[in-house]
Design an enzyme around this catalytic site. Structure first.
Site, PDB file in Angstrom:
ATOM      1  N   SER A  85       0.772  -1.288  -0.058  1.00 39.10           N
ATOM      2  CA  SER A  85      -0.098   0.155   0.122  1.00 39.10           C
ATOM      3  C   SER A  85       0.846   1.205   0.035  1.00 39.10           C
ATOM      4  O   SER A  85       0.371   2.464  -0.019  1.00 39.10           O
ATOM      5  CB  SER A  85      -0.875   0.075   1.169  1.00 39.10           C
ATOM      6  OG  SER A  85      -2.140  -0.795   1.140  1.00 39.10           O
ATOM      7  N   LYS A  88       0.143   3.501  -2.941  1.00 39.13           N
ATOM      8  CA  LYS A  88      -1.323   4.469  -2.666  1.00 39.13           C
ATOM      9  C   LYS A  88      -0.417   5.753  -2.920  1.00 39.13           C
ATOM     10  O   LYS A  88      -1.192   6.878  -3.411  1.00 39.13           O
ATOM     11  CB  LYS A  88      -1.911   4.476  -1.297  1.00 39.13           C
ATOM     12  CG  LYS A  88      -2.695   2.947  -1.703  1.00 39.13           C
ATOM     13  CD  LYS A  88      -3.535   2.954  -0.339  1.00 39.13           C
ATOM     14  CE  LYS A  88      -4.488   1.648  -0.349  1.00 39.13           C
ATOM     15  NZ  LYS A  88      -4.080   0.503  -0.471  1.00 39.13           N
ATOM     16  N   TYR A 171     -10.388   3.260   5.513  1.00 39.44           N
ATOM     17  CA  TYR A 171      -9.342   2.758   4.626  1.00 39.44           C
ATOM     18  C   TYR A 171      -9.735   1.807   3.555  1.00 39.44           C
ATOM     19  O   TYR A 171     -10.430   0.594   3.865  1.00 39.44           O
ATOM     20  CB  TYR A 171      -8.126   2.160   5.561  1.00 39.44           C
ATOM     21  CG  TYR A 171      -6.977   2.049   4.678  1.00 39.44           C
ATOM     22  CD1 TYR A 171      -5.924   3.131   4.265  1.00 39.44           C
ATOM     23  CD2 TYR A 171      -6.167   0.541   4.523  1.00 39.44           C
ATOM     24  CE1 TYR A 171      -4.812   3.027   3.860  1.00 39.44           C
ATOM     25  CE2 TYR A 171      -5.203   0.482   4.054  1.00 39.44           C
ATOM     26  CZ  TYR A 171      -4.674   1.449   3.460  1.00 39.44           C
ATOM     27  OH  TYR A 171      -3.161   1.365   2.991  1.00 39.44           O
ATOM     28  N   GLU A 293      -0.048   9.894   5.001  1.00 38.87           N
ATOM     29  CA  GLU A 293      -0.812  10.197   6.400  1.00 38.87           C
ATOM     30  C   GLU A 293       0.392  11.219   7.312  1.00 38.87           C
ATOM     31  O   GLU A 293       1.599  11.024   7.081  1.00 38.87           O
ATOM     32  CB  GLU A 293      -0.987   9.081   7.273  1.00 38.87           C
ATOM     33  CG  GLU A 293      -2.061   8.265   6.389  1.00 38.87           C
ATOM     34  CD  GLU A 293      -1.857   6.766   6.819  1.00 38.87           C
ATOM     35  OE1 GLU A 293      -1.071   6.366   7.751  1.00 38.87           O
ATOM     36  OE2 GLU A 293      -2.564   5.925   5.979  1.00 38.87           O
ATOM     37  N   LYS A 335       3.741   5.969   5.430  1.00 36.59           N
ATOM     38  CA  LYS A 335       2.857   4.960   4.793  1.00 36.59           C
ATOM     39  C   LYS A 335       3.507   3.815   4.999  1.00 36.59           C
ATOM     40  O   LYS A 335       4.616   3.434   4.671  1.00 36.59           O
ATOM     41  CB  LYS A 335       2.617   5.355   3.301  1.00 36.59           C
ATOM     42  CG  LYS A 335       1.575   4.504   2.833  1.00 36.59           C
ATOM     43  CD  LYS A 335       0.012   4.973   3.197  1.00 36.59           C
ATOM     44  CE  LYS A 335      -0.818   3.906   2.808  1.00 36.59           C
ATOM     45  NZ  LYS A 335      -0.951   2.724   3.705  1.00 36.59           N
ATOM     46  N   THR A 336       2.522   2.719   5.453  1.00 36.88           N
ATOM     47  CA  THR A 336       2.895   1.510   5.470  1.00 36.88           C
ATOM     48  C   THR A 336       2.305   0.720   4.226  1.00 36.88           C
ATOM     49  O   THR A 336       1.439   1.252   3.521  1.00 36.88           O
ATOM     50  CB  THR A 336       2.409   0.757   6.967  1.00 36.88           C
ATOM     51  OG1 THR A 336       0.990   0.726   6.707  1.00 36.88           O
ATOM     52  CG2 THR A 336       2.627   1.485   8.140  1.00 36.88           C
ATOM     53  N   GLY A 337       2.829  -0.460   3.962  1.00 31.68           N
ATOM     54  CA  GLY A 337       2.182  -1.196   2.797  1.00 31.68           C
ATOM     55  C   GLY A 337       2.779  -2.735   3.068  1.00 31.68           C
ATOM     56  O   GLY A 337       3.613  -3.245   3.685  1.00 31.68           O
ATOM     57  N   SER A 338       1.717  -3.661   2.519  1.00 28.78           N
ATOM     58  CA  SER A 338       1.935  -5.109   2.691  1.00 28.78           C
ATOM     59  C   SER A 338       1.378  -5.630   1.633  1.00 28.78           C
ATOM     60  O   SER A 338       0.098  -5.419   0.919  1.00 28.78           O
ATOM     61  CB  SER A 338       1.460  -5.641   4.117  1.00 28.78           C
ATOM     62  OG  SER A 338       1.757  -4.980   5.368  1.00 28.78           O
TER      63      SER A 338
END
Length: 383
Positions: A85, A88, A171, A293, A335-338
């Site tokens: 993510s 994004k 989200y 964010e 921002k995190t993402g997985s």
């Protein structure tokens, strides 16, 4: 033969050793990165990880472990990881770019760019609502029945909001995915084409892709799921827009540096990056912009963890609209993402000109990523 086996074992051990040795000078960036991130490898069974930091435009790279267990190929700054993510933030940049070219207005409604949605409940939201997850309660994922463009369109035609636009943040891949889809459609092009032809080259990211080309496949790490099975991202509707970017530590820290200081970019792309920094809605401990964010800096670890919590990702939260302006005071963006087999995190503070990127081929707890990055940023701020 025995000597060869010993040499091979030694080579494998060297490949998985961290680039920042445990004996790094205390107080250095290398020591801070190694102290924060190296223990995560064993604690969470992570095969490989790449960490990059930037201080005042100068970047450093730290590589741990392997890109694939079967080959033992070591992670390098040029290893391709799925960033989940964090994609994004690229989609938000593309939307800002589409706005700067005049193809869209972020104040417009979806039906203007996809006439089949005209008059549907989703048409009450703006493109800004889609990019900030405030359209009215779109879910994290599409239902399984949504498998292509016609079923996607029908889903949005039939969807019913749980709140008016701009009241709650929930989200949603479907939400920002629709923003990316409409932005590219308004430009008369495919999303992946705009991203790989205009946005990524414009940002100077030659090792970033939505679709990994054949010549880059050897650099593409394998991810590992909860059972340690090698996996890569599954295709799905809006996968490219919501979680489909693959990138390297080299490119991701350059992307962060462009977000810290976009002045060197082509004017439309510079303004697109700046658009993603505008705070739109306050939600709990953080401010939601397009993709990124935000938190007032310095930020306490517990506040950063709350903003990146499971609750924030999975549950609706009330929001308060903000005047659309870029933050003037020091601000941390993150921002995190997985994906099933990968985990990523990016954070930076433009006013301090510091940033950190972490890419791993295991989806390990977000709290561990955030905690490690928070410690590294504190060390970078002291440089």
């Amino acid at each position: 033969m025995r000597v060869l086996k010993i040499l091979l074992a030694a080579a494998i051990l060297a490949a998985v050793a961290p680039a920042a040795p445990a004996g790094a000078e205390p107080g250095t960036v290398a020591a801070a990165v190694d102290r924060a991130f190296a223990p995560l490898m064993a604690e969470h069974g992570i095969p490989g990880m790449a960490v990059a930091v930037t201080v005042d435009g100068r970047s450093q790279f730290f590589s741990y472990g392997v890109a694939a267990r079967d080959t033992g190929a070591p992670v390098t700054p040029g290893t391709l990881f799925e960033i989940g993510s964090v994609s994004k933030t690229f989609t938000a940049t593309l939307a800002g770019y589409a706005a700067e070219t005049g193809a869209i207005s972020l104040d417009d409604h979806p039906g203007r760019y996809l006439p089949a949605l005209t008059g549907a409940p989703i048409d009450g939201a703006t493109l800004t609502n889609l990019g900030t997850y405030t359209a009215g309660g779109l879910p994290l994922q599409f239902p399984e029945a949504v498998t292509d463009a016609p079923t996607m369109t029908e889903y949005f035609r039939q969807w019913h909001p749980t709140a008016p636009p701009g009241r709650i943040r929930q989200y949603s891949n479907a939400s920002i995915g629709l923003l990316g889809h409409l932005s590219a459609r308004a430009m008369g092009r495919d999303f992946t084409d705009v991203m790989q032809t205009d946005v990524m080259p414009g940002l100077g990211l030659p090792q970033s892709f939505v679709r990994v080309p054949p010549q880059a496949q050897n650099a593409y790490a394998w991810g590992y799921d909860k059972t340690d099975r090698p996996v890569r991202v599954n295709p799905g509707v809006f996968d490219a827009e919501a979680y489909g970017v693959k990138s390297t530590a080299t490119d991701m820290i350059r992307f962060v540096e462009h977000n810290i200081s976009p002045d060197g970019l082509e004017p439309r792309l510079r303004r697109a990056v700046e658009t993603t920094h505008v705070g739109r809605y306050r939600v709990g401990p953080m401010v939601q912009g397009l993709g990124w964010e935000q938190y007032p800096y310095p930020v306490a670890l517990d506040q950063l963890l709350a903003g990146n919590s499971t609750s924030m990702a999975m549950e609706p939260h009330p929001v308060a609209a903000l005047p659309p302006e870029q933050p003037g005071a020091p601000t941390l963006f993150n921002k995190t993402g997985s994906t099933d087999g990968f985990g990523a995190y990016a954070a930076f503070v433009p006013q301090r000109r510091i940033g950190v990127v972490m890419l791993a081929n295991k989806n390990f707890p977000i709290a561990a990523r955030v905690t490690a990055a928070h410690a590294v940023l504190a060390a970078l701020d002291g440089e």
